[in-house]
Enzyme design. Sequence first.
Site, mmCIF file in Angstrom:
data_model
loop_
_atom_site.group_PDB
_atom_site.id
_atom_site.type_symbol
_atom_site.label_atom_id
_atom_site.label_comp_id
_atom_site.label_asym_id
_atom_site.label_seq_id
_atom_site.Cartn_x
_atom_site.Cartn_y
_atom_site.Cartn_z
ATOM 1 N N ASP A 1 -36.142 21.990 -24.013
ATOM 2 C CA ASP A 1 -34.909 21.639 -23.302
ATOM 3 C C ASP A 1 -35.254 20.784 -22.087
ATOM 4 O OD1 ASP A 1 -32.334 21.617 -22.383
ATOM 5 O OD2 ASP A 1 -32.270 23.720 -21.762
ATOM 6 N N ASP B 1 -35.186 16.291 -21.770
ATOM 7 C CA ASP B 1 -34.401 15.596 -20.738
ATOM 8 C C ASP B 1 -35.303 14.692 -19.890
ATOM 9 O OD1 ASP B 1 -32.039 16.652 -21.531
ATOM 10 O OD2 ASP B 1 -31.474 17.480 -19.583
ATOM 11 N N TYR C 1 -33.572 31.696 -24.659
ATOM 12 C CA TYR C 1 -32.119 31.540 -24.665
ATOM 13 C C TYR C 1 -31.431 32.505 -25.633
ATOM 14 C CZ TYR C 1 -33.159 27.158 -22.234
ATOM 15 O OH TYR C 1 -33.627 26.224 -21.343
ATOM 16 N N LYS D 1 -47.562 27.671 -22.907
ATOM 17 C CA LYS D 1 -48.084 28.181 -21.632
ATOM 18 C C LYS D 1 -49.013 29.344 -21.988
ATOM 19 C CE LYS D 1 -48.039 28.234 -17.079
ATOM 20 N NZ LYS D 1 -48.694 27.178 -16.293
#
Length: 360
Positions: free
Chosen positions: A251, A255, A146, A195
């Site tokens: 992020d 959620d 981001y 990852k």
Amino acid sequence: MNYKVGVISGDGIGPEIVNEAKKVLDAVGAKFGHKFEYTEILMGGASIDVHGVPLTEEAIKAAKESDAVLMGSIGGDTTTSPWYKLPPDLRPEAGLLKIRKALNLFANVRPAVLYKELKGACPLKDEVIGDGFDMVIMRELTGGLYFGERKTVEENGVLKAYDSLTYDENEIRRIAIRGFDIAMKRNKKVTSVDKANVLDSSRLWRKVVEEVAKDYPEVTYEHMLVDNCAMQLVKNPRQFDVILTENMFGDILSDEASMVTGSIGMLSSASLNETKFGLYEPSHGSAPDIAGKNIANPIATILSAAMMLRFSFDLSEEADAVENAVKKVLADGYRTVDIMADGCKQVGCDKMGDLLAERI
Ligand code: NAD
């Protein structure tokens, strides 16, 4: 002891839920012999209405002079509020981004707790939920995809977009230290999510986390690939204590974790920097649809205040008292309308605050 708490009541239900959190903090102060001194700080729509901007330099100064900041929520109805006719950098949410940057809040902690009394709200099967679960997602907040370089170019008549995911070892180390510190105050287990089978940034993440883990011999830690973690959150959420991960993975996973609890009015959060300072706020927004009706659930904000006691003030016993009061109130059958269930007693926002303060 005296603690200076900056208070951003904000917009919508913000002032109502923050009032109840102050009520509970004052009950903690009376029981344990502390004094919480509150300084009101304007941010979001409330600041736009007075100063024309969502956050002033004086507000940042007041936040920096506080030991911690407790926040309600900011923002209005994005379709009808005049705040959303302003340019993006003058809208309420710009205040939040600005304060996070000004205070260098790089670590976001979001607990996802399912209380056994609220099992009905959880979309998972009973045998998966058991007696409920209690985990936190520790998400890096100021680096990664981001914040990396991005561009869109045209090559041979074809549009092509680039986003870059970069982390340096210092950014990873400071969030990993935060994650292990928090695990030490909980059940001493860290699941570091990456990852690393594909990404270089994840391989560096894994290397640095392994180095940091050596300083925490009491903490059990494991690595988990992000795709597996997304599955495990719905397959066996009870296995997690602290999930430590980078910005974008956090992020998405936070959620997902909050959705499996099913109760938006119960979810707290904290954004921390390298010092003891933190900004504590509920995970939900300002709920303009129910503002001023005395029906908002104040528990997420009250649990955020409990995190403030634990992380910024090192008051674990006091934080436990707040969290236990929440469990007692639920066990006694009191509910705000958003978590109401058959056979329970419905109460308003202020009554919920009273009931919690009584149980401290
Ligand atoms: P929201 O979280 O405010 O509301 C979503 C739904 O959940 C609404 O139906 C609301 O009534 C309900 N709800 C939320 N909190 C509740 C509570 N404590 N008790 C009972 N019900 C509750 O999300 P939204 O409607 O998408 O956003 C409203 C405003 O909040 C927008 O301006 C948005 O930008 C802002 N927002 C602010 C923050 C923040 O300050 N950090 C975070 C998210 C959204």
